[in-house]
Design a protein around this motif. Structure first.
Motif, PDB file in Angstrom:
ATOM      1  N   ALA A 433       0.825  -1.207   0.000  1.00 57.96           N
ATOM      2  CA  ALA A 433       0.000   0.000   0.000  1.00 57.96           C
ATOM      3  C   ALA A 433       0.858   1.255   0.000  1.00 57.96           C
ATOM      4  O   ALA A 433       0.512   2.271  -0.617  1.00 57.96           O
ATOM      5  CB  ALA A 433      -0.917  -0.016   1.224  1.00 57.96           C
ATOM      6  N   THR A 434       1.996   1.201   0.691  1.00 60.99           N
ATOM      7  CA  THR A 434       2.890   2.354   0.759  1.00 60.99           C
ATOM      8  C   THR A 434       3.559   2.617  -0.576  1.00 60.99           C
ATOM      9  O   THR A 434       3.733   3.764  -0.993  1.00 60.99           O
ATOM     10  CB  THR A 434       3.955   2.128   1.840  1.00 60.99           C
ATOM     11  OG1 THR A 434       3.304   1.893   3.092  1.00 60.99           O
ATOM     12  CG2 THR A 434       4.887   3.316   1.966  1.00 60.99           C
ATOM     13  N   ASP A 435       3.948   1.555  -1.268  1.00 65.33           N
ATOM     14  CA  ASP A 435       4.680   1.695  -2.529  1.00 65.33           C
ATOM     15  C   ASP A 435       3.791   1.301  -3.704  1.00 65.33           C
ATOM     16  O   ASP A 435       4.106   0.432  -4.488  1.00 65.33           O
ATOM     17  CB  ASP A 435       5.935   0.825  -2.500  1.00 65.33           C
ATOM     18  CG  ASP A 435       6.789   1.035  -3.749  1.00 65.33           C
ATOM     19  OD1 ASP A 435       6.824   2.165  -4.261  1.00 65.33           O
ATOM     20  OD2 ASP A 435       7.390   0.041  -4.214  1.00 65.33           O
ATOM     21  N   GLN A 436       2.638   1.937  -3.793  1.00 63.57           N
ATOM     22  CA  GLN A 436       1.714   1.646  -4.878  1.00 63.57           C
ATOM     23  C   GLN A 436       1.045   2.936  -5.303  1.00 63.57           C
ATOM     24  O   GLN A 436       0.622   3.732  -4.454  1.00 63.57           O
ATOM     25  CB  GLN A 436       0.664   0.629  -4.408  1.00 63.57           C
ATOM     26  CG  GLN A 436      -0.218   0.087  -5.497  1.00 63.57           C
ATOM     27  CD  GLN A 436      -1.201  -0.939  -4.940  1.00 63.57           C
ATOM     28  OE1 GLN A 436      -2.132  -0.576  -4.230  1.00 63.57           O
ATOM     29  NE2 GLN A 436      -0.990  -2.202  -5.240  1.00 63.57           N
ATOM     30  N   ASN A 437       0.979   3.175  -6.593  1.00 65.79           N
ATOM     31  CA  ASN A 437       0.342   4.396  -7.060  1.00 65.79           C
ATOM     32  C   ASN A 437      -1.149   4.345  -6.718  1.00 65.79           C
ATOM     33  O   ASN A 437      -1.833   3.372  -7.068  1.00 65.79           O
ATOM     34  CB  ASN A 437       0.533   4.542  -8.565  1.00 65.79           C
ATOM     35  CG  ASN A 437       0.015   5.861  -9.071  1.00 65.79           C
ATOM     36  OD1 ASN A 437      -1.171   6.035  -9.286  1.00 65.79           O
ATOM     37  ND2 ASN A 437       0.931   6.817  -9.260  1.00 65.79           N
ATOM     38  N   PRO A 438      -1.688   5.331  -6.047  1.00 65.23           N
ATOM     39  CA  PRO A 438      -3.092   5.269  -5.613  1.00 65.23           C
ATOM     40  C   PRO A 438      -4.092   5.286  -6.761  1.00 65.23           C
ATOM     41  O   PRO A 438      -5.215   4.815  -6.602  1.00 65.23           O
ATOM     42  CB  PRO A 438      -3.241   6.518  -4.733  1.00 65.23           C
ATOM     43  CG  PRO A 438      -2.155   7.445  -5.160  1.00 65.23           C
ATOM     44  CD  PRO A 438      -1.012   6.562  -5.579  1.00 65.23           C
ATOM     45  N   LEU A 439      -3.697   5.818  -7.927  1.00 62.76           N
ATOM     46  CA  LEU A 439      -4.623   5.874  -9.052  1.00 62.76           C
ATOM     47  C   LEU A 439      -4.628   4.570  -9.841  1.00 62.76           C
ATOM     48  O   LEU A 439      -5.683   3.993 -10.098  1.00 62.76           O
ATOM     49  CB  LEU A 439      -4.262   7.048  -9.963  1.00 62.76           C
ATOM     50  CG  LEU A 439      -5.115   7.206 -11.232  1.00 62.76           C
ATOM     51  CD1 LEU A 439      -6.578   7.478 -10.865  1.00 62.76           C
ATOM     52  CD2 LEU A 439      -4.560   8.321 -12.118  1.00 62.76           C
ATOM     53  N   THR A 440      -3.460   4.105 -10.228  1.00 67.24           N
ATOM     54  CA  THR A 440      -3.370   2.936 -11.112  1.00 67.24           C
ATOM     55  C   THR A 440      -3.183   1.622 -10.367  1.00 67.24           C
ATOM     56  O   THR A 440      -3.337   0.556 -10.953  1.00 67.24           O
ATOM     57  CB  THR A 440      -2.201   3.109 -12.092  1.00 67.24           C
ATOM     58  OG1 THR A 440      -0.976   3.168 -11.348  1.00 67.24           O
ATOM     59  CG2 THR A 440      -2.362   4.373 -12.921  1.00 67.24           C
ATOM     60  N   ARG A 441      -2.800   1.671  -9.083  1.00 67.15           N
ATOM     61  CA  ARG A 441      -2.498   0.477  -8.289  1.00 67.15           C
ATOM     62  C   ARG A 441      -1.320  -0.312  -8.851  1.00 67.15           C
ATOM     63  O   ARG A 441      -1.179  -1.505  -8.595  1.00 67.15           O
ATOM     64  CB  ARG A 441      -3.718  -0.449  -8.172  1.00 67.15           C
ATOM     65  CG  ARG A 441      -4.936   0.208  -7.567  1.00 67.15           C
ATOM     66  CD  ARG A 441      -4.707   0.636  -6.149  1.00 67.15           C
ATOM     67  NE  ARG A 441      -5.904   1.229  -5.552  1.00 67.15           N
ATOM     68  CZ  ARG A 441      -5.928   1.828  -4.361  1.00 67.15           C
ATOM     69  NH1 ARG A 441      -4.814   1.902  -3.654  1.00 67.15           N
ATOM     70  NH2 ARG A 441      -7.041   2.341  -3.899  1.00 67.15           N
ATOM     71  N   LEU A 442      -0.473   0.346  -9.598  1.00 68.54           N
ATOM     72  CA  LEU A 442       0.750  -0.277 -10.087  1.00 68.54           C
ATOM     73  C   LEU A 442       1.884  -0.038  -9.087  1.00 68.54           C
ATOM     74  O   LEU A 442       1.875   0.967  -8.367  1.00 68.54           O
ATOM     75  CB  LEU A 442       1.142   0.294 -11.447  1.00 68.54           C
ATOM     76  CG  LEU A 442       0.365  -0.207 -12.665  1.00 68.54           C
ATOM     77  CD1 LEU A 442       0.704   0.623 -13.894  1.00 68.54           C
ATOM     78  CD2 LEU A 442       0.644  -1.684 -12.930  1.00 68.54           C
ATOM     79  N   PRO A 443       2.878  -0.926  -9.031  1.00 71.89           N
ATOM     80  CA  PRO A 443       4.021  -0.707  -8.141  1.00 71.89           C
ATOM     81  C   PRO A 443       4.712   0.615  -8.449  1.00 71.89           C
ATOM     82  O   PRO A 443       4.785   1.041  -9.604  1.00 71.89           O
ATOM     83  CB  PRO A 443       4.938  -1.896  -8.450  1.00 71.89           C
ATOM     84  CG  PRO A 443       4.047  -2.932  -9.027  1.00 71.89           C
ATOM     85  CD  PRO A 443       2.977  -2.193  -9.760  1.00 71.89           C
ATOM     86  N   GLY A 518       4.998   7.763 -11.789  1.00 71.74           N
ATOM     87  CA  GLY A 518       4.217   8.894 -11.308  1.00 71.74           C
ATOM     88  C   GLY A 518       3.737   9.730 -12.471  1.00 71.74           C
ATOM     89  O   GLY A 518       4.383   9.765 -13.532  1.00 71.74           O
ATOM     90  N   GLY A 519       2.581  10.410 -12.288  1.00 72.20           N
ATOM     91  CA  GLY A 519       2.058  11.225 -13.373  1.00 72.20           C
ATOM     92  C   GLY A 519       1.820  10.403 -14.621  1.00 72.20           C
ATOM     93  O   GLY A 519       1.142   9.374 -14.593  1.00 72.20           O
TER      94      GLY A 519
END
Length: 623
Positions: A433-443, A518-519
């Motif tokens: 959860a800490t190292d996951q993009n909140p939008l895409t749920r990708l590492p 990111g982005g």
């Protein structure tokens, strides 16, 4: 018709071939039939002309020799081309069990002559046609006489087990003589899941077909990984047959195989003098591996309970003493003489003895058997480097309620309790959860960096490390709004996930990892694939997104092929429809000196070239 009989020393007293192995050469007698016809073939001489070569079966992480497979040699002197022909002829003459028993006795005699033979096991092929037959070798008449034999019977499936034979009952009879059971050549011939289910083996030997080129074949890797996970959940250990290259070795080790056998480690040897108990080749391969122990390895090492094991030959009074200790666990791990875990004994199972009127006396009565075999419960087994997801799978089995036995280098290391597993799962979920993009749920970045470092350390395979981003995303986002920008990012991430998920099928040989920097910046790592095919699919991915992105515009904008927006300097100008471009860094096999900084520099230097390329992909080769 001539009938051939064999008397192996001790057979008339009811002992098995293992007890009489030292007396091979024991009395072959050709007996004439009632018709008085002469013997058509001298089987005794044929068996005498054959000799055995031993090939080691070695622990993948330590190099320790776990055992030897006995392989027949010298057929050119007998008139047979191979063992199959010889055994077929013996079966046709009605002498299959007799010939197999004599051959096994010969192998055991050679095994017992080895220096330190008791430190390794002997793997003997048993013809499947003998399973369940009353004249089969290794059917114990006096079980106590054959304990700690060190013998493992490989159920050869080049031929099917005779119809109507209850394999589980037949295997139980073999086990009574103290031998282990292995399934040979698993995955080919008649060796399949039914045999695995019925035989409940100690070992499964994966056929060379699945090991050859496994480092470059994702389908083979998936099958072997699934089999290893399933086998370990049942307390079965895996032997990879026919390992011939360093990359096959590393792949089998990392997929969870426990042991390896093959030309890379050692060829079969007829000269049995000076066989080593450790193999420097394996030790060197592990030492040269630049990859650090996995996080799973480190955490399992920290949380397992290193309960001292009891040897299976221990007396039952020692078991009672084990549970009497202050602070003792409610389970006792049981191992064999080679430190191989056999399972667990639960304290609660002793209550029927302890609380019964004469239970204590029964446990102490040697006449009723003083070993621990009949109290052992089979438990799932996982290597200490097993990924956490597969450890969780092993815990899902009914037999895992009391814990999972953890091995390291094939030897017992400790027990993982359900409480410890819950802590590991919580830590894993928190880290994800800490190292996951909140939008895409990708590492995210940390996982991407770990992947790059792992790829650079894996010099046995080629890799493609690709940086992918959108062209002119800021004017698109500013002009159409953040909601449309998020839709574009999600659209591309779904394409990327699908690409990575299908890499093993479409590219046939690739492992793929997708991440979100990111982005509008993404990462895709592909290992082991065929370079041309991977690059072609990357170009296809970029083209598909360009087509998908048209749905983000109204009809007028799509027809015009662009839109007006302000650039970064505030000037109004025309921009094309949204597209993605990428820099693909190709790292060939054997390139072990690169660093993540070198990869990042190559990407930064070629981003402009990628955006100007017709197919939107710039390929950079390092090494």
């Amino acid at each position: 018709m001539t009938v051939l009989t064999t008397t192996i020393a001790g057979a008339k007293t009811g002992r098995t071939a293992i007890d009489a192995a030292g007396a091979y050469g024991a009395n072959w007698t050709a007996v004439r039939s009632a018709e008085g016809a002469a013997a058509a073939f001298d089987w005794a001489s044929a068996v005498g002309l054959l000799r055995y070569a031993f090939q080691p079966i070695v622990q993948l992480r330590s190099g320790r020799c776990h055992g030897y497979e006995a392989l027949l040699r010298g057929f050119e002197r007998t008139g047979f081309a191979n063992a199959g022909e010889l055994l077929d002829a013996a079966e046709a003459a009605g002498l299959l069990a007799t010939v197999e028993t004599a051959l096994h006795a010969k192998a055991v005699a050679a095994y017992r002559a080895l220096s330190g033979w008791s430190e390794a096991k002997l793997f003997l092929n048993l013809d499947a046609r003998l399973i369940g037959r009353p004249d089969s070798p290794w059917l114990a008449r006096d079980p106590a006489a054959s304990r700690n034999s060190g013998i493992v019977l490989e159920l050869s499936e080049s031929r099917p087990v005779p119809s109507g034979v209850a394999v589980d009952a037949a295997v139980d009879r073999y086990r009574q003589s103290g031998v282990g059971i292995a399934i040979d050549d698993f995955g080919v011939g008649h060796s399949g899941l039914r045999t695995l289910y019925e035989a409940r083996p100690d070992y499964v030997k994966i056929d060379r077909f699945f090991i050859a080129g496994i480092d470059a074949d994702s389908r083979k890797r998936a099958l072997v990984a699934a089999l290893a996970g399933h086998a370990h959940a049942l307390g079965i250990q895996i032997v990879a047959e026919g390992v011939e290259t360093a990359t096959e070795f590393y792949t089998c080790r990392d997929l969870g195989c426990d042991f390896a056998q093959g030309f890379l480690i050692a060829r079969p040897r007829v000269d049995l003098t000076g066989l080593p108990n450790r193999y420097a080749m394996v030790e060197d391969l592990n030492r040269q591996d630049r990859r650090q122990p996995s996080e799973s390895h480190r955490r399992l090492s920290e949380v397992i309970e290193r309960l001292p094991p009891l040897r299976v030959e221990s007396r039952k009074t020692e078991l009672l003493d084990y549970f009497r200790r202050d602070g003792s666990a409610p389970i006792a791990p049981i191992s064999d003489e080679h430190d191989r875990p056999l399972g667990l004994i639960r304290e609660r199972d002793l209550k029927r003895y302890v609380y019964s009127r004469f239970g204590g006396e029964l446990l102490r009565n040697r006449g009723l058997g003083d070993r621990l075999d009949d109290l052992v419960i089979r438990s799932p087994v996982c290597d200490i480097s097993t990924p956490l997801d597969r450890v969780i799978e092993a815990f899902s089995t009914e037999s895992a309620a009391d814990g999972i036995v953890i091995v390291e280098g094939g030897a017992y290391a400790g027990v993982l309790s359900s409480g410890a597993l819950l802590r590991l799962v919580h830590e894993r979920n928190l880290a994800m959860a800490t190292d996951q993009n909140p939008l895409t749920r990708l590492p995210g970045n940390a996982a991407i960096l770990r992947h790059i470092e792992g790829a650079l350390a894996d010099a046995g395979r080629g890799h493609v490390l690709a940086y992918l981003d959108f062209d002119n995303f800021k004017p698109f986002n500013d002009n159409f709004g953040f909601r449309q920008g998020d839709r574009a990012i999600l659209m591309f991430s779904e394409r990327l996930k699908a690409w990575a998920g299908s890499a093993g099928t479409a590219a046939r040989t690739a492992d793929a990892f997708a991440g979100h920097i990111g982005g509008d910046d993404f990462f895709l790592g592909v290992s082991g694939g065929e370079e041309g095919e991977v690059l072609a699919r990357l170009v296809e991915l970029l083209a598909l997104f360009r087509s998908d992105a048209e749905s983000l515009y109204d009809a007028e904008t799509r027809v015009s092929g662009g839109f007006l927006a302000k650039d970064r300097y505030g000037a109004l100008r025309r921009f094309p429809l949204l597209a993605a471009s990428g820099v693909a860094v190709v790292i060939p096999p054997g390139c072990g000196h690169l660093t993540p900084d070198a990869v990042n520099a190559a990407i930064a230097d070629h981003k402009a070239a990628a955006k100007g390329a017709e197919d939107k992909l710039c390929v950079v080769r390092l090494g």
